[in-house]
Design a protein around this motif. Structure first.
Motif, PDB file in Angstrom:
ATOM      1  N   SER A  65       0.817  -1.214   0.000  1.00 52.77           N
ATOM      2  CA  SER A  65       0.000   0.000   0.000  1.00 52.77           C
ATOM      3  C   SER A  65       0.850   1.261   0.000  1.00 52.77           C
ATOM      4  N   LYS A 106       4.709  -0.676   3.577  1.00 53.37           N
ATOM      5  CA  LYS A 106       3.346  -0.786   4.104  1.00 53.37           C
ATOM      6  C   LYS A 106       2.535  -1.744   3.236  1.00 53.37           C
ATOM      7  N   HIS A 108      -1.427  -4.195   3.245  1.00 52.60           N
ATOM      8  CA  HIS A 108      -2.755  -4.393   3.833  1.00 52.60           C
ATOM      9  C   HIS A 108      -3.291  -5.741   3.360  1.00 52.60           C
ATOM     10  N   GLY A 112      -8.540  -5.204   5.685  1.00 51.61           N
ATOM     11  CA  GLY A 112      -8.147  -3.823   5.973  1.00 51.61           C
ATOM     12  C   GLY A 112      -7.088  -3.699   7.041  1.00 51.61           C
ATOM     13  N   ASN A 113      -6.542  -4.830   7.507  1.00 46.63           N
ATOM     14  CA  ASN A 113      -5.467  -4.781   8.493  1.00 46.63           C
ATOM     15  C   ASN A 113      -4.224  -4.176   7.858  1.00 46.63           C
ATOM     16  N   LYS A 114      -3.577  -3.293   8.605  1.00 48.33           N
ATOM     17  CA  LYS A 114      -2.361  -2.648   8.114  1.00 48.33           C
ATOM     18  C   LYS A 114      -1.154  -3.368   8.682  1.00 48.33           C
TER      19      LYS A 114
END
Length: 128
Positions: A65, A106, A108, A112-114
């Motif tokens: 991301s 980054k 995901h 929607g977990n980062k």
């Protein structure tokens, strides 16, 4: 008078394989282990392309991301691009200054977990 034409060197490509795996249940909600192969890289040539690639056994639902860099305005790394599939994150490194660049990759997942991971890029322009 024209100057002699010097050959343009081939662009160096550095490929880093990234694996993201969910930790076994009971170790926290949606926590992940991330590893890179190689763990860190030393760039010795100018205008190198650095490519982070998600590889198996990383689940298909994990995608890049973005990336943050420190120092922020380092004049070494280009803005990153992420492939349409989300499996590749690519940037170029000018490698004109001897320094250590701290990245935060980054990711995901489909819930929607980062997820993030902090590898280093070591610039050594005089190590050629």
């Amino acid at each position: 008078m024209t100057s002699p034409k010097l050959p343009i060197p081939a662009t160096p490509f550095i490929n880093i394989q990234v694996t993201v795996l969910q930790k076994p249940s009971g170790t926290g909600s949606s926590s992940y282990d991330v590893s890179c192969n190689p763990e860190s890289i030393t760039v010795t040539q100018p205008d190198s392309v650095i490519n982070y690639q998600l590889v198996e056994p990383t689940p298909q639902e994990i995608e890049f991301s973005g990336v943050d860099t420190k120092p922020d305005h380092n004049h070494q790394l280009s803005a990153a691009t992420i492939s349409v599939s989300g499996k590749l994150l690519t940037l170029s490194d000018a490698n004109t200054k001897d320094q250590i660049l701290d990245l935060t990759l980054k990711f995901h997942d489909k819930q929607g977990n980062k997820i993030s991971f902090d590898p280093q890029v070591i610039n050594r322009p005089d190590a050629r």
